[in-house]
Design a protein around this motif. Structure first.
Motif, PDB file in Angstrom:
ATOM      1  N   HIS A  80     -16.172  43.490 -30.919  1.00  0.00           N
ATOM      2  CA  HIS A  80     -15.032  44.099 -30.226  1.00  0.00           C
ATOM      3  C   HIS A  80     -14.044  43.027 -29.774  1.00  0.00           C
ATOM      4  O   HIS A  80     -13.387  43.184 -28.754  1.00  0.00           O
ATOM      5  CB  HIS A  80     -15.503  44.890 -29.003  1.00  0.00           C
ATOM      6  CG  HIS A  80     -16.318  46.093 -29.339  1.00  0.00           C
ATOM      7  ND1 HIS A  80     -15.783  47.251 -29.841  1.00  0.00           N
ATOM      8  CD2 HIS A  80     -17.654  46.308 -29.265  1.00  0.00           C
ATOM      9  CE1 HIS A  80     -16.738  48.140 -30.047  1.00  0.00           C
ATOM     10  NE2 HIS A  80     -17.876  47.592 -29.717  1.00  0.00           N
ATOM     11  N   ASP A  83     -15.132  39.830 -26.279  1.00  0.00           N
ATOM     12  CA  ASP A  83     -15.076  39.900 -24.817  1.00  0.00           C
ATOM     13  C   ASP A  83     -16.047  40.914 -24.220  1.00  0.00           C
ATOM     14  O   ASP A  83     -15.947  41.267 -23.053  1.00  0.00           O
ATOM     15  CB  ASP A  83     -13.641  40.193 -24.352  1.00  0.00           C
ATOM     16  CG  ASP A  83     -13.093  41.485 -24.924  1.00  0.00           C
ATOM     17  OD1 ASP A  83     -13.758  42.107 -25.772  1.00  0.00           O
ATOM     18  OD2 ASP A  83     -11.971  41.868 -24.523  1.00  0.00           O
ATOM     19  N   ARG A  84     -17.014  41.365 -25.023  1.00  0.00           N
ATOM     20  CA  ARG A  84     -18.032  42.304 -24.532  1.00  0.00           C
ATOM     21  C   ARG A  84     -19.435  41.709 -24.700  1.00  0.00           C
ATOM     22  O   ARG A  84     -20.369  42.407 -25.086  1.00  0.00           O
ATOM     23  CB  ARG A  84     -17.936  43.636 -25.265  1.00  0.00           C
ATOM     24  CG  ARG A  84     -16.635  44.368 -24.996  1.00  0.00           C
ATOM     25  CD  ARG A  84     -16.678  45.751 -25.572  1.00  0.00           C
ATOM     26  NE  ARG A  84     -15.382  46.397 -25.486  1.00  0.00           N
ATOM     27  CZ  ARG A  84     -15.104  47.564 -26.032  1.00  0.00           C
ATOM     28  NH1 ARG A  84     -16.037  48.218 -26.708  1.00  0.00           N
ATOM     29  NH2 ARG A  84     -13.901  48.093 -25.907  1.00  0.00           N
ATOM     30  N   ASP A  85     -19.560  40.434 -24.447  1.00  0.00           N
ATOM     31  CA  ASP A  85     -20.837  39.718 -24.531  1.00  0.00           C
ATOM     32  C   ASP A  85     -21.453  39.705 -25.933  1.00  0.00           C
ATOM     33  O   ASP A  85     -22.668  39.574 -26.073  1.00  0.00           O
ATOM     34  CB  ASP A  85     -21.852  40.274 -23.517  1.00  0.00           C
ATOM     35  CG  ASP A  85     -21.407  40.081 -22.088  1.00  0.00           C
ATOM     36  OD1 ASP A  85     -20.794  39.041 -21.797  1.00  0.00           O
ATOM     37  OD2 ASP A  85     -21.674  40.978 -21.258  1.00  0.00           O
ATOM     38  N   GLU A  86     -20.618  39.824 -26.967  1.00  0.00           N
ATOM     39  CA  GLU A  86     -21.140  39.808 -28.325  1.00  0.00           C
ATOM     40  C   GLU A  86     -21.903  38.523 -28.659  1.00  0.00           C
ATOM     41  O   GLU A  86     -22.992  38.609 -29.247  1.00  0.00           O
ATOM     42  CB  GLU A  86     -20.032  40.029 -29.363  1.00  0.00           C
ATOM     43  CG  GLU A  86     -19.403  41.400 -29.325  1.00  0.00           C
ATOM     44  CD  GLU A  86     -18.100  41.436 -28.550  1.00  0.00           C
ATOM     45  OE1 GLU A  86     -18.015  40.827 -27.462  1.00  0.00           O
ATOM     46  OE2 GLU A  86     -17.156  42.084 -29.027  1.00  0.00           O
TER      47      GLU A  86
END
Length: 176
Positions: A80, A83-86
């Motif tokens: 994503h 910025d979503r802890d990928e």
């Protein structure tokens, strides 16, 4: 030992191959579909009993018709934009897969490029996460990064070289 290879992961003779699975563990496209087809219907039956898997975790089954004794199913993150802890979730896939491999007594494991297909993780960034995690947590297990394309393989090789690993054919020796 770490190795980078362009190959069909379903053909490798290793103790375990890692499946870039979806949360249901009931098969899908890409590597997941190829592993389910090659392993045979018993794999799906065994996966049904596992009750799915959370992103970043890993669960094991038998290899069934594969040359590998075990399949370690891990669920990578959907990209994503980062910025979503990928990166943390992707690193967890590699760490947890290595932990499960150790619990099974595996001495060799092959990883696909987790999350780089339909999950959209950029190949170069995914390779860096994979290499850094395995270099840190993979001690005592021979690891093959089994790539679907020469481009993916080159991302893995470049990440290993950046960490100071020395290339010897398809294999890499640790820094020092």
């Amino acid at each position: 030992m770490l190795e980078v290879r362009v190959a069909d992961i379903t053909t490798l003779e290793v103790d375990a191959i890692v499946n870039a699975a979806n949360r249901s563990l009931l098969g899908g496209g890409g590597v997941d579909g190829a592993i389910h087809r090659a392993a045979g219907p018993q794999l799906l039956e065994e996966c049904r009993r596992l009750g799915g898997c959370e992103t970043g975790d890993a669960k094991a089954t038998g290899g069934h018709a594969l040359r590998a004794d075990h399949v370690i199913h891990t669920v990578g993150p959907v990209w994503h934009g980062g910025d979503r802890d990928e990166p943390e979730a992707l690193a967890s896939c590699y760490r947890r897969s290595l932990e499960v491999a150790r619990e099974l007594g595996c001495r060799s494991i092959a990883f696909p490029a987790i999350s780089t297909g339909v999950y959209g993780y950029p190949s170069g960034e995914a390779a860096r996460v994979a290499v850094e995690t395995v270099a840190t947590h993979g001690s005592g297990i021979d690891v093959i990064f089994c790539c679907f394309s020469e481009g993916s393989a080159e991302h893995h090789r470049a990440a290993l070289r950046e960490l100071g690993w020395r290339e010897r054919g398809s294999a890499f020796d640790p820094p020092g």
